[in-house]
Design a protein around this motif. Structure first.
Motif, PDB file in Angstrom:
ATOM      1  N   LYS A   1      -6.177  -4.785  -5.782  1.00 38.75           N
ATOM      2  CA  LYS A   1      -7.619  -4.534  -5.878  1.00 38.75           C
ATOM      3  C   LYS A   1      -8.043  -3.416  -4.932  1.00 38.75           C
ATOM      4  O   LYS A   1      -8.818  -2.527  -5.286  1.00 38.75           O
ATOM      5  CB  LYS A   1      -8.387  -5.815  -5.551  1.00 38.75           C
ATOM      6  N   ARG A   2      -7.516  -3.471  -3.709  1.00 39.94           N
ATOM      7  CA  ARG A   2      -7.893  -2.488  -2.690  1.00 39.94           C
ATOM      8  C   ARG A   2      -7.405  -1.093  -3.074  1.00 39.94           C
ATOM      9  O   ARG A   2      -8.116  -0.096  -2.903  1.00 39.94           O
ATOM     10  CB  ARG A   2      -7.293  -2.926  -1.350  1.00 39.94           C
TER      11      ARG A   2
ATOM     12  N   LEU B   1      -4.790  -8.815  -3.508  1.00 43.49           N
ATOM     13  CA  LEU B   1      -5.713  -8.052  -2.665  1.00 43.49           C
ATOM     14  C   LEU B   1      -5.257  -6.600  -2.552  1.00 43.49           C
ATOM     15  O   LEU B   1      -6.079  -5.673  -2.619  1.00 43.49           O
ATOM     16  CB  LEU B   1      -5.805  -8.689  -1.280  1.00 43.49           C
TER      17      LEU B   1
ATOM     18  N   ASP C   1       0.832  -1.209   0.000  1.00 46.86           N
ATOM     19  CA  ASP C   1       0.000   0.000   0.000  1.00 46.86           C
ATOM     20  C   ASP C   1       0.865   1.257   0.000  1.00 46.86           C
ATOM     21  O   ASP C   1       0.610   2.210  -0.743  1.00 46.86           O
ATOM     22  CB  ASP C   1      -0.911   0.016   1.235  1.00 46.86           C
TER      23      ASP C   1
ATOM     24  N   ARG D   1      -9.330   3.199  -4.196  1.00 43.71           N
ATOM     25  CA  ARG D   1      -9.192   4.492  -3.523  1.00 43.71           C
ATOM     26  C   ARG D   1      -8.257   5.461  -4.239  1.00 43.71           C
ATOM     27  O   ARG D   1      -8.138   6.604  -3.811  1.00 43.71           O
ATOM     28  CB  ARG D   1      -8.720   4.285  -2.084  1.00 43.71           C
TER      29      ARG D   1
END
Length: 256
Positions: free
Chosen positions: A130-131, A127, A98, A135
């Motif tokens: 995608k996350r 994941l 992230d 945002r």
């Protein structure tokens, strides 16, 4: 020059490259690979496949603009700590991805590709991608190098039943082709294990099954690597290189 390395660019060059280019992040691991392969096998192989793929693309007249990031050398490897590993928790690896993705977007990039070399990272990486796309105004892709093939010579050189495996025939063959000086030879035959581990042989299709102590029981490898071959490994490596080059080219075309 369509390919560049982030560590060799100035900050202004990084900003300019982000306007049109794709930032590519390889991720690997440091973990046991039986008694004949080095701890950094996953990192070494993903870097080898990526660097060769970028070299292939660089020969094309309209090659995608790519900025190659340094490899993230640590992954999610708690299942290998019984022998030796440097492992990040799933939450930590997800947070690191992230932060790296967020930094790249803040630095001007709108297209990022993550290329993985370790099976334990795969779900966490996907994941995170995608996350993050939910945002941030960014187009992000992810793959593990062994899944993107050119589908050439696979029947001749490949063994799908043990691909990718761990410290077995596939990885050892690739390492014999890419970094033979790091393979401890002769590679010993693996003693057959009965019953076979459930993580590799689930009792029903579609099940994911993990049982405590399985990795220790199979002595840290999924299959017998003693028949590994540099020639077949070279063909498998070349196939993944061409496959990754095609994947980067396709991502470039789809995300402009």
């Amino acid at each position: 020059m369509s390919q560049s390395r982030l560590t060799e660019l100035t900050w202004r060059e990084v900003r300019r490259a982000g306007e049109q280019g794709i930032a590519v992040l390889p991720i690997g691991s440091q973990e046991q690979h039986a008694g004949h392969l080095p701890m950094g096998t996953d990192t070494l192989l993903v870097e080898e496949v990526l660097d060769r793929a970028l070299a292939v693309l660089d020969q094309e007249p309209s090659a995608p603009e790519v900025v190659r990031l340094p490899a993230l050398p640590f992954g999610h490897s708690p299942h290998h700590l019984f022998a030796a590993a440097v492992s990040l928790s799933a939450a930590t690896l997800g947070a690191v991805l992230d932060d790296v993705l967020d930094s790249l977007v803040t630095s001007g990039y709108r297209r990022v590709m993550v290329v993985n070399g370790h099976g334990g990272n795969d779900e966490i990486m996907r994941l995170a991608v995608k996350r993050f796309a939910l945002r941030a105004r960014v187009t992000v892709a992810a793959c593990s190098y062994w899944t993107v093939t050119a589908d050439e010579d696979e029947d001749e050189a490949g063994r799908p039943d043990v691909t990718p495996g761990h410290a077995g025939w596939f990885e050892t063959s690739l390492m014999l082709a890419a970094r033979p000086e790091l393979v401890r030879t002769p590679v010993p035959a693996r003693t057959p294990v009965e019953p076979p581990p459930l993580f590799d042989h689930p009792p029903h299709p579609g099940l994911t099954v993990e049982r405590h102590g399985e990795w220790e029981r199979v002595d840290g490898s999924t299959d017998d690597a003693s028949g590994a071959d540099a020639g077949r490994g070279g063909r498998l490596l070349d196939d993944r290189v061409r496959g990754l080059a095609r994947a980067i080219r396709a991502f470039d075309a789809a995300s402009r």
